[in-house]
Design a protein around this motif. Structure first.
Motif, short mmCIF file in Angstrom:
data_model
loop_
_atom_site.label_atom_id
_atom_site.label_comp_id
_atom_site.label_asym_id
_atom_site.label_seq_id
_atom_site.Cartn_x
_atom_site.Cartn_y
_atom_site.Cartn_z
N ASN A 51 -34.33 55.27 58.02
CA ASN A 51 -35.42 54.99 57.09
C ASN A 51 -36.51 54.18 57.80
N PRO A 52 -37.71 54.17 57.25
CA PRO A 52 -38.82 53.49 57.93
C PRO A 52 -38.59 51.99 58.15
N GLN A 53 -37.89 51.34 57.24
CA GLN A 53 -37.63 49.91 57.40
C GLN A 53 -36.81 49.64 58.66
N ASN A 54 -35.82 50.46 58.90
CA ASN A 54 -35.00 50.27 60.10
C ASN A 54 -35.79 50.54 61.37
N ILE A 55 -36.66 51.54 61.34
CA ILE A 55 -37.51 51.82 62.50
C ILE A 55 -38.39 50.62 62.80
N LEU A 56 -38.94 50.01 61.77
CA LEU A 56 -39.78 48.82 61.94
C LEU A 56 -38.97 47.65 62.49
N ILE A 57 -37.78 47.44 61.96
CA ILE A 57 -36.93 46.34 62.44
C ILE A 57 -36.59 46.54 63.91
N VAL A 58 -36.22 47.75 64.30
CA VAL A 58 -35.85 48.03 65.69
C VAL A 58 -37.07 47.89 66.60
N SER A 59 -38.24 48.34 66.15
CA SER A 59 -39.42 48.26 67.01
C SER A 59 -39.89 46.82 67.19
N LEU A 60 -39.58 45.94 66.22
CA LEU A 60 -39.98 44.54 66.33
C LEU A 60 -38.90 43.67 66.97
N ALA A 61 -37.75 44.24 67.23
CA ALA A 61 -36.67 43.46 67.85
C ALA A 61 -37.09 43.04 69.26
N TYR A 62 -36.83 41.80 69.58
CA TYR A 62 -37.24 41.27 70.88
C TYR A 62 -36.39 41.82 72.02
N ASP A 63 -35.13 42.00 71.76
CA ASP A 63 -34.27 42.56 72.80
C ASP A 63 -33.90 43.99 72.42
N ASP A 64 -33.56 44.75 73.42
CA ASP A 64 -33.17 46.13 73.13
C ASP A 64 -31.88 46.14 72.34
N ILE A 65 -31.90 46.85 71.24
CA ILE A 65 -30.70 46.99 70.42
C ILE A 65 -30.29 48.46 70.47
N GLY A 66 -29.05 48.71 70.72
CA GLY A 66 -28.55 50.08 70.83
C GLY A 66 -28.06 50.60 69.49
N TRP A 67 -27.78 51.90 69.48
CA TRP A 67 -27.32 52.54 68.24
C TRP A 67 -26.01 51.92 67.76
N ALA A 68 -25.08 51.74 68.66
CA ALA A 68 -23.77 51.20 68.27
C ALA A 68 -23.89 49.78 67.75
N GLU A 69 -24.70 48.96 68.42
CA GLU A 69 -24.88 47.57 67.97
C GLU A 69 -25.54 47.53 66.60
N PHE A 70 -26.56 48.36 66.40
CA PHE A 70 -27.24 48.40 65.11
C PHE A 70 -26.27 48.83 64.01
N ALA A 71 -25.52 49.89 64.27
CA ALA A 71 -24.57 50.38 63.27
C ALA A 71 -23.48 49.36 62.99
N SER A 72 -23.03 48.66 64.02
CA SER A 72 -21.99 47.65 63.80
C SER A 72 -22.50 46.49 62.95
N ASN A 73 -23.78 46.17 63.07
CA ASN A 73 -24.37 45.13 62.23
C ASN A 73 -24.59 45.60 60.80
N MET A 74 -24.71 46.89 60.59
CA MET A 74 -25.02 47.42 59.27
C MET A 74 -23.80 47.95 58.51
N ILE A 75 -22.65 48.05 59.17
CA ILE A 75 -21.50 48.68 58.53
C ILE A 75 -21.03 47.93 57.28
N LEU A 76 -20.98 46.62 57.32
CA LEU A 76 -20.51 45.87 56.15
C LEU A 76 -21.48 45.97 54.96
N PRO A 77 -22.80 45.78 55.17
CA PRO A 77 -23.71 45.97 54.03
C PRO A 77 -23.66 47.39 53.46
N VAL A 78 -23.53 48.38 54.32
CA VAL A 78 -23.48 49.77 53.85
C VAL A 78 -22.18 50.01 53.06
N LEU A 79 -21.06 49.50 53.54
CA LEU A 79 -19.80 49.64 52.80
C LEU A 79 -19.87 48.94 51.45
#
Length: 141
Positions: A51-79
């Motif tokens: 979704n656009p919000q996640n694209i914005l969050i990733v583009s504004l992240a200071y350090d590179d965040i990978g797919w696995a790290e992003f998904a691991s941070n989001m798994i609990l809220p999504v569940l």
């Protein structure tokens, strides 16, 4: 979805959901459309491009965040959101999603144990009778 934004998924599949509701003579397609919209929205939160919000969050992240790290941070809220969404769908639309059911425990049995209510069995038998009649009519011609 990792490849398509959630709005596109809902737009593409809403026609399919309505068509299936019409084919199966479901009088109210609202619970199914609402379920499609909410689950697509919840699921899109799991990926960086969902979704656009996640694209914005990733583009504004200071350090590179990978797919696995992003998904691991989001798994609990999504569940958590999935569980809350499921409970709300059961509470508000359980009688429409599970015709003839006597309550939440029977709904859970229908979903996970394959149980069927008498009304569901009657609709299933009517469906198979229509199919047999159509095959018989096609065979006679």
């Amino acid at each position: 979805s990792a490849a398509v934004m959630n709005d596109s998924v809902v737009l593409i599949f809403s026609g399919v959901v309505v068509d299936l509701c019409v084919r199966h003579k479901v009088s109210n397609s609202l619970p199914y459309l609402l379920s499609l919209a909410t689950t697509a929205n919840i699921g899109s939160a799991l990926t960086m491009t969902g979704n656009p919000q996640n694209i914005l969050i990733v583009s504004l992240a200071y350090d590179d965040i990978g797919w696995a790290e992003f998904a691991s941070n989001m798994i609990l809220p999504v569940l958590a959101a999935t569980i809350i969404n499921s409970i709300m769908m059961f509470v508000y639309y359980g009688s429409e999603l599970f015709p003839g059911s006597s309550g939440i425990m029977e709904n859970i049995g229908i979903m996970f144990a394959g149980k069927k209510t008498p009304e569901m069995l009657a609709k299933e038998n009517a469906f198979y009778a229509r199919q047999a009649a159509a095959k018989e009519a096609a065979g006679e011609e």
